[in-house]
Design an enzyme around this catalytic site. Structure first.
Site, PDB file in Angstrom:
ATOM      1  N   GLU A   1       0.861  -1.187   0.000  1.00  0.00           N
ATOM      2  CA  GLU A   1       0.000   0.000   0.000  1.00  0.00           C
ATOM      3  C   GLU A   1       0.887   1.224   0.000  1.00  0.00           C
ATOM      4  OE1 GLU A   1      -3.775  -1.637   2.676  1.00  0.00           O
ATOM      5  OE2 GLU A   1      -2.343  -0.253   3.547  1.00  0.00           O
TER       6      GLU A   1
ATOM      7  N   ASP B   1      -4.629   8.905  11.375  1.00  0.00           N
ATOM      8  CA  ASP B   1      -3.300   8.348  11.607  1.00  0.00           C
ATOM      9  C   ASP B   1      -2.695   8.783  12.935  1.00  0.00           C
ATOM     10  OD1 ASP B   1      -2.520   6.706   9.275  1.00  0.00           O
ATOM     11  OD2 ASP B   1      -2.982   8.551   8.181  1.00  0.00           O
TER      12      ASP B   1
ATOM     13  N   TYR C   1     -10.596  -4.560   4.204  1.00  0.00           N
ATOM     14  CA  TYR C   1      -9.627  -4.122   5.210  1.00  0.00           C
ATOM     15  C   TYR C   1     -10.355  -4.049   6.543  1.00  0.00           C
ATOM     16  CZ  TYR C   1      -5.723  -1.285   7.091  1.00  0.00           C
ATOM     17  OH  TYR C   1      -4.660  -0.815   7.816  1.00  0.00           O
TER      18      TYR C   1
END
Lengths: 408, 289
Positions: free
Chosen positions: B57, B68, B182
């Site tokens: 990725e 994040d 995912y």
């Protein structure tokens, strides 16, 4: 008008998907999607729940100090040679700004959802202080994120939040202002979403926040409209309010949206220049400010100051509460349709306007509010002498004294 | 059962077919593109692929990476300081594709892709040789234009499922995903953690019962012990912050490439069919000395 629930004027926007025309929506990490759907359901349920609405109205009255006066500014009117200027005195509310209206609403909603912890971001510190006060009042744990640059320029408010029992977490990433505080608040939210409510302070973020915050703030315009009819026997010609995320302005505008004779002027931060990075004007392209395009930031699709490559730009304003690269999606939609107009004034003009309002009316307003005052002063010569305008005094200026003192 | 079958026409689909046949746990390696330069990323991606990464990725750096943790935030800042743009990342995909067949997924926040233009992005990603895309802050509800643009170019659209995702929604997410699903291991932002969430097996069973898509588990997966636990529960582990931290610690691109490769080998080893937890723990102790 004291303590009775106000009814939010209904509008067709947003639609069921949280869209104001093309703007708004829900652009969030997956972890937050089902929790925000739960928030939407909880908010929908309380809108017709008299127990909730009475508790909201009661706290607005006894804790926040509503209704706020609509104050005729005789000396400023005379100084400018008209129009007839009325000030909606949100600065008189507990904690010093309109922010508390929304905090009481969302605080009560937090209890409804059986959550005990509240997360908030703050720029100028006014939303942080209002959140801290409401959390203390309702027995909720309160964690506020604030950019280190803002902590420096709004030190007084950092002390107030801590005195009220809130944890203030400094955010040292990015531009170290409101945008970065929101990123950090969202990181906390995505981590503690099962136990915590994110008490967003403006008409920003993913659906239902832009609608919910607008509804809680709409009491400003509901009161002002009625007060104006009582004072003048007519509707105002023009409304003025500053626009950061846009909660005080939408709060004033909302009740007047279907009064087609009422013009609405939103005033953004023109900072120190018209180039990207020098200002925080997202909708004032007509006034020459560059760098804004529709895009997605922090959950919503709206006008955003950004680079060609889609990176969010840093902004500048003397006023921490307006120093943010995106604008509430409903404002973008009002601008598209020409229902409200948006312009910007410089740091310098805002500071001059704060001085003028202080000396003519004895009201020391926040630097955010001062932007709206500056635009009113600029336009006054073009407005009919006998027309009536309402200016929303969104907050008081004690917090800005260190900045203002440098310009005395 | 909802969801699309692994798409045998894409590199991602073929790789997961191979993994299913061998019984090995796949390893998806995340790297922030342009950290510290696009040329360094090229070297590191090739090294990771040779060391056994099944899918790579490539993170498109964004100024406001709100999903994040600190490691990837810092990497994004470094990449942006170096002038990395989405166009640059697409050029990097082309260069890597000339040298490797490793399946490549573009991993981005929505705004850079939106500003690039959805159709242009899909066309450029396809012609550069990317295999799929994943947008962190684009849930299925607002994604129909995006999906149409990507699918018409034969690219896989990977969506995320989270611990807060219920069964009905899980089915909906699976129905718009292709390539793999995912699965976010825990509520929170990206970053290394000591242990995986206790609720993870239940989450993976929920996902498994709603879709035949391969399941790749990410967020907090960094140690061989984590990877070996996932064997039998999932099809792949996604490792991001642990690799990005190797890049951050290294003093040159060569060192970054060799350290990332070593970490990938270790993790890949832990996912090989038959490796016991005890062996994984021993390998982990070995890696710390």
């Amino acid at each position: 008008m004291s303590g009775a629930p106000h009814s939010v004027p209904s509008t067709e926007w947003p639609d069921a998907q949280g869209r104001f025309g093309p703007y708004g929506g829900r652009y969030l990490p997956e972890t937050l999607v089902e929790p925000i759907e739960e928030l939407e359901r909880a908010y929908t349920a309380v809108q017709s729940d008299n127990t909730f609405l009475s508790a909201f109205a009661h706290l607005l009255h006894t804790f926040a100090g509503r209704p706020t006066p609509l104050d005729f500014a005789a000396r400023l009117t005379e100084h400018l040679g008209g129009p007839r200027i009325y000030l909606k005195r949100e600065d008189l509310l507990h904690t010093g700004a309109h922010k508390i209206n929304n905090c009481i609403g969302q605080g009560l909603l937090t209890l409804r959802m059986n959550k005990r912890r509240v997360i908030a971001e703050t720029g100028a510190g006014q939303h942080g202080v209002a959140t801290a006060a409401v959390c203390a009042r309702l027995g909720l744990e309160c964690c506020v994120y604030m950019g280190t640059e803002d902590m420096e320029r709004q030190r007084l408010n950092v002390g107030r939040m801590r005195m009220l029992g809130a944890t203030v977490t400094p955010v040292d990433s990015g531009s170290r202002t409101l945008k970065d505080a929101i990123n950090e608040a969202m990181r906390d939210w995505v981590t503690n979403v099962r136990t915590s409510h994110y008490l967003l302070g403006s008409v920003l973020g993913a659906h239902p926040y832009p609608r919910m915050v607008r509804d809680f703030q709409s009491i400003i315009g509901c009161e002002a409209r009625q007060q104006m009819l009582e004072a003048e026997g007519r509707l105002p010609n023009t409304l003025f309010a500053c626009v950061g995320g846009g909660s005080n302005s939408i709060g004033l505008f909302h009740a007047f949206l279907s009064d087609s004779s009422v013009r609405m002027v939103g005033v953004e931060a023109g900072g120190r220049g018209t180039h990207l990075g020098e200002h925080a004007a997202r909708l004032a392209a007509a006034a020459g400010y560059t760098g804004a395009r529709p895009g997605v930031l922090q959950g919503t699709y709206t006008w955003v100051l950004q680079t060609d490559a889609g990176q969010i730009a840093t902004t500048h304003s003397v006023s921490a509460g307006l120093d943010y690269p995106a604008v509430g999606p409903e404002h973008a939609w009002l601008a598209d349709r020409g229902r409200a107009e948006y312009t910007a004034v410089s740091d310098e003009a805002a500071i001059d306007a704060a001085r003028t309002l202080s000396r003519t009316e004895g009201i020391l307003c926040a630097l955010e509010t001062a932007h709206a005052v500056a635009e009113l002063i600029r336009r006054a010569p073009t407005l009919p002498r006998d027309s009536a305008v309402i200016l929303n005094v969104s907050g008081r200026g004690d917090k800005d004294m260190e900045t203002l003192a440098r310009h005395l | 059962m909802g969801g699309l079958e692994p798409n045998a026409r894409t590199r991602i689909g073929r790789r997961f077919e191979e993994l299913r046949r061998s019984g090995d746990l796949g390893l998806v390696a995340y790297l922030t593109a342009g950290d510290p330069s696009l040329e360094a990323t090229r070297q590191i991606v090739l090294a990771a692929s040779e060391a056994g990464a099944d899918v790579v990725e490539l993170g498109v750096p964004f100024s406001d990476p709100l999903a994040d943790g600190p490691v990837i935030q810092r990497a994004s800042e470094r990449a942006l300081k170096g002038g990395t743009t989405l166009r640059g990342v697409l050029d990097l995909v082309r260069v890597i594709r000339e040298q490797s067949n490793v399946p490549l997924v573009l991993f981005s926040y929505f705004n850079p892709v939106l500003q690039f233009g959805l159709e242009t992005f899909a066309a450029c990603a396809q012609s550069a040789g990317a295999d799929g895309t994943l947008i962190t802050d684009l849930p299925p509800e607002d994604s129909s234009d995006y999906r149409m643009a990507l699918r018409s170019r034969g690219l896989d659209t990977i969506f995320l499922a989270a611990p807060t995702t219920g069964e009905v929604r899980m089915r909906q997410i699976a129905s718009v995903s292709s390539g793999f699903l995912y699965v976010i291991s825990r509520t929170g932002v990206t970053g290394e953690r000591d242990s995986l969430s206790d609720d993870l097996p239940a989450l993976l069973r929920r996902a498994r019962s709603t879709t035949t898509l391969p399941l790749a588990v990410g967020f907090g997966v960094s140690l061989p012990g984590h990877v070996s636990i996932l064997g039998g529960l999932a099809d792949a582990a996604v490792v991001g912050s642990a690799l990005v931290a190797e890049v951050e610690r290294a003093s040159s691109a060569d060192e970054a490439a060799s350290n990332v490769a070593a970490r990938v080998r270790l993790l890949k080893q832990a996912g090989i069919h038959g490796m016991s937890r005890r062996e994984a723990a021993a390998a982990e102790r070995g890696s710390e000395t």
